[in-house]
Scaffold this motif. Sequence first.
Motif, PDB file in Angstrom:
ATOM      1  N   GLU A 186       0.838  -1.198   0.000  1.00  0.00           N
ATOM      2  CA  GLU A 186       0.000   0.000   0.000  1.00  0.00           C
ATOM      3  C   GLU A 186       0.877   1.254   0.000  1.00  0.00           C
ATOM      4  O   GLU A 186       1.944   1.288   0.614  1.00  0.00           O
ATOM      5  CB  GLU A 186      -0.897   0.029   1.242  1.00  0.00           C
ATOM      6  CG  GLU A 186      -1.762  -1.194   1.442  1.00  0.00           C
ATOM      7  CD  GLU A 186      -2.975  -1.235   0.524  1.00  0.00           C
ATOM      8  OE1 GLU A 186      -3.194  -0.274  -0.235  1.00  0.00           O
ATOM      9  OE2 GLU A 186      -3.701  -2.249   0.567  1.00  0.00           O
ATOM     10  N   GLN A 187       0.395   2.274  -0.662  1.00  0.00           N
ATOM     11  CA  GLN A 187       1.060   3.575  -0.632  1.00  0.00           C
ATOM     12  C   GLN A 187       0.067   4.682  -0.291  1.00  0.00           C
ATOM     13  O   GLN A 187       0.259   5.845  -0.658  1.00  0.00           O
ATOM     14  CB  GLN A 187       1.773   3.852  -1.948  1.00  0.00           C
ATOM     15  CG  GLN A 187       2.981   2.958  -2.215  1.00  0.00           C
ATOM     16  CD  GLN A 187       4.170   3.275  -1.301  1.00  0.00           C
ATOM     17  OE1 GLN A 187       5.062   4.053  -1.656  1.00  0.00           O
ATOM     18  NE2 GLN A 187       4.203   2.667  -0.131  1.00  0.00           N
ATOM     19  N   ASP A 188      -0.986   4.301   0.434  1.00  0.00           N
ATOM     20  CA  ASP A 188      -1.960   5.248   0.963  1.00  0.00           C
ATOM     21  C   ASP A 188      -1.771   5.379   2.461  1.00  0.00           C
ATOM     22  O   ASP A 188      -1.441   4.401   3.152  1.00  0.00           O
ATOM     23  CB  ASP A 188      -3.395   4.780   0.679  1.00  0.00           C
ATOM     24  CG  ASP A 188      -3.762   4.883  -0.784  1.00  0.00           C
ATOM     25  OD1 ASP A 188      -3.135   5.702  -1.486  1.00  0.00           O
ATOM     26  OD2 ASP A 188      -4.657   4.151  -1.227  1.00  0.00           O
ATOM     27  N   TYR A 189      -2.034   6.570   2.965  1.00  0.00           N
ATOM     28  CA  TYR A 189      -1.902   6.852   4.399  1.00  0.00           C
ATOM     29  C   TYR A 189      -2.893   6.013   5.202  1.00  0.00           C
ATOM     30  O   TYR A 189      -4.055   5.868   4.824  1.00  0.00           O
ATOM     31  CB  TYR A 189      -2.151   8.346   4.613  1.00  0.00           C
ATOM     32  CG  TYR A 189      -1.959   8.853   6.026  1.00  0.00           C
ATOM     33  CD1 TYR A 189      -0.974   8.339   6.858  1.00  0.00           C
ATOM     34  CD2 TYR A 189      -2.754   9.887   6.509  1.00  0.00           C
ATOM     35  CE1 TYR A 189      -0.792   8.835   8.140  1.00  0.00           C
ATOM     36  CE2 TYR A 189      -2.576  10.394   7.783  1.00  0.00           C
ATOM     37  CZ  TYR A 189      -1.605   9.858   8.603  1.00  0.00           C
ATOM     38  OH  TYR A 189      -1.431  10.343   9.864  1.00  0.00           O
ATOM     39  N   ASP A 190      -2.402   5.462   6.300  1.00  0.00           N
ATOM     40  CA  ASP A 190      -3.237   4.761   7.264  1.00  0.00           C
ATOM     41  C   ASP A 190      -3.909   3.523   6.684  1.00  0.00           C
ATOM     42  O   ASP A 190      -5.095   3.275   6.894  1.00  0.00           O
ATOM     43  CB  ASP A 190      -4.298   5.700   7.854  1.00  0.00           C
ATOM     44  CG  ASP A 190      -4.929   5.125   9.119  1.00  0.00           C
ATOM     45  OD1 ASP A 190      -4.247   4.337   9.807  1.00  0.00           O
ATOM     46  OD2 ASP A 190      -6.087   5.447   9.409  1.00  0.00           O
TER      47      ASP A 190
END
Length: 657
Positions: free
Chosen positions: A579-583
């Motif tokens: 993943e490269q999305d926050y949280d």
Amino acid sequence: MKNYKTIAMIVVATSILLIIANCNQNATTTGSGALTGSAAQKVFVPPGEHDEFYAFMSGGFSGQLAVHGLPSGRLFKVVPVFSVDAEKAYGFNEETKPMLETSYGFIPWDDSHHPDLSQTNGVIDGRWCFINANNTPRIARISLKTFETEEIIELPNSAGNHSSAFVTENTEYVVAGTRFSVPVPQRDMSIDEYKGNFKGAVSFIKIHPETGRMSLEFQILMPGFNYDLAHPGRGKSHGWMFFSTYNTEEAATLLEVNASQNDKDFIAAINWKKAEEFIKAGKYKNMPTLYAHNVYDESTHSATSTMIKEVKTLDPSELPGLVYFMPTPKSPHGCDVDPSGEYIVGSGKLAAALTVHSFSKMTAAIEAKDFDSQAYGIPILSFDATLAGTVKQPGLGPLHTEFDGKGNAYTTFFISSEVVKWKLGTWEVLDRKPTYYSVGHLMIPGGNSQKPFGKYVVALNKITKDRYIPTGPEVCQSAQLYDISGDKMELLLDFPTLGEPHYAAGCPASLIEPNQTKIYKLEDNNHPYVTKSEKDAKVVRNGKDVHVYMTMIRSHFAPDNIEGIKTGDRVYFHVTNLEQDYDVPHGISMIGANTSELLIMPGQTETFVWEPKRVGVWPFYCTDFCSALHQEMQGYVRVSPPNSNIALSWTLDGEAL
């Protein structure tokens, strides 16, 4: 006549109701009770809004660091530091196990007491938090970009690392003192020979100004007293460090009696600028020793542990000007320096008054050689020569003082259970408020710096008794929040804390929030077993060691089915969160694994080891909710007998490889 009586009764009844209403209004608005009606409003942080301050609180016997928000008191995170933590796999995954290595081996627990924040020019700068391990002496550095422990250094020649971690005003050093004096170097000797033979080590850990990397620069070998708390000089007293000492009797048994005989103990004033001169001039000794230095590398997402075998030591009995003693009544605990650097407050636990020393008077006394005597070659300054003033009858059992930057000081009193506000210079008591607990330390955000953010004070309390709903024999520890923006303190909030609270440090959230790391970029991931795309996932056998290069993304693993594993194998799951999305963290847990789950942040790689003991088909799954199809995020490992000829194979995107 009846009408008059009726009217009179109505008037009386109305008056009574008005009086009651007025009393109720006064009770809720003017503070006739413990709390005012505005208290809830002052601590309420509406949904979606952020707290004004971070509070970093010691986890005490949990060994961790707790992060709260102020004024809400909400607990946001527990940062694993000196104890294993199954939630985050700290000390369980292969990457962080080295963080808990010591010269005694792997130590999975400690007792954390005193956090302190990095400073620049005497002002909190929001870069790092340092905290001590009391039991197996160590200092840790926590990054305030990632809120993860990046470094731990062990302290040799120390025992009971209580008087730490305290940061000089440009973060030149983190300074630590030993609570228990011990033989230095350690050796087999009778405890009856304590007096005159045991030593207390004061450690100066140098901090790299850009990376924060720590190194044990030198130790000063002090007389065999107990060293309790400390604070650095600031402003005019920058370059000095002040330590409270007790047990100047050098008792080794029944200290509550035998270490309480002398009318005065000491505050030790250490000139660390002078120490640097002695080090530069080569007036030190290299002492053989052994201690661990553990560093977590954010690039490789892995820690390493290195053993170091010597330390520079200074002997103050041979180096004039390095250390002086200021007599301080009686069994002092707190040793606190005001924002100007002029006043050094000694909180004698058994004293009837607070003793305040003057730095200017101290330096003048040193210049005039106004000494009463000496202890082990260290000059003892005349008490009257350094005395700035006393706060008379302030309370019972003073422990710790902080400052609001407006010329006021606040001191906790353990026995009388109160926080007392008093004026610097006049020594006048201005206000006092009960804590309803046995209070230990207190914290004003920035209250141990040149620039306190004097809006709140937090009392860190030891014993809650009946303040919360009961939870069996062990009741929770607690903190209390007071508003100190006005002339009088106002109690706003009680909130539970993690473990036994000792000290805390705080600063505005605005110093830290803008610099937060939100994801780890995959392109910067240099973990030796990273898998940066699903197509690179694989399983590799090397004898009985099997390495699984695994990825995870909403909502599946790759590979998700593995065959050809045998009992007796040692299976390394190297798992990368793509993943490269926050949280959007993911977790993984394997049935029968003698470890915790992994909780892996976006772009990060972590490893756990599984040693299958039984033949069968065994599942693994995602332990951290990640999407609507979180339940579908699972896989299997087939385990065969050790003499099986089943080939190693795995499944990617439903295709067997």
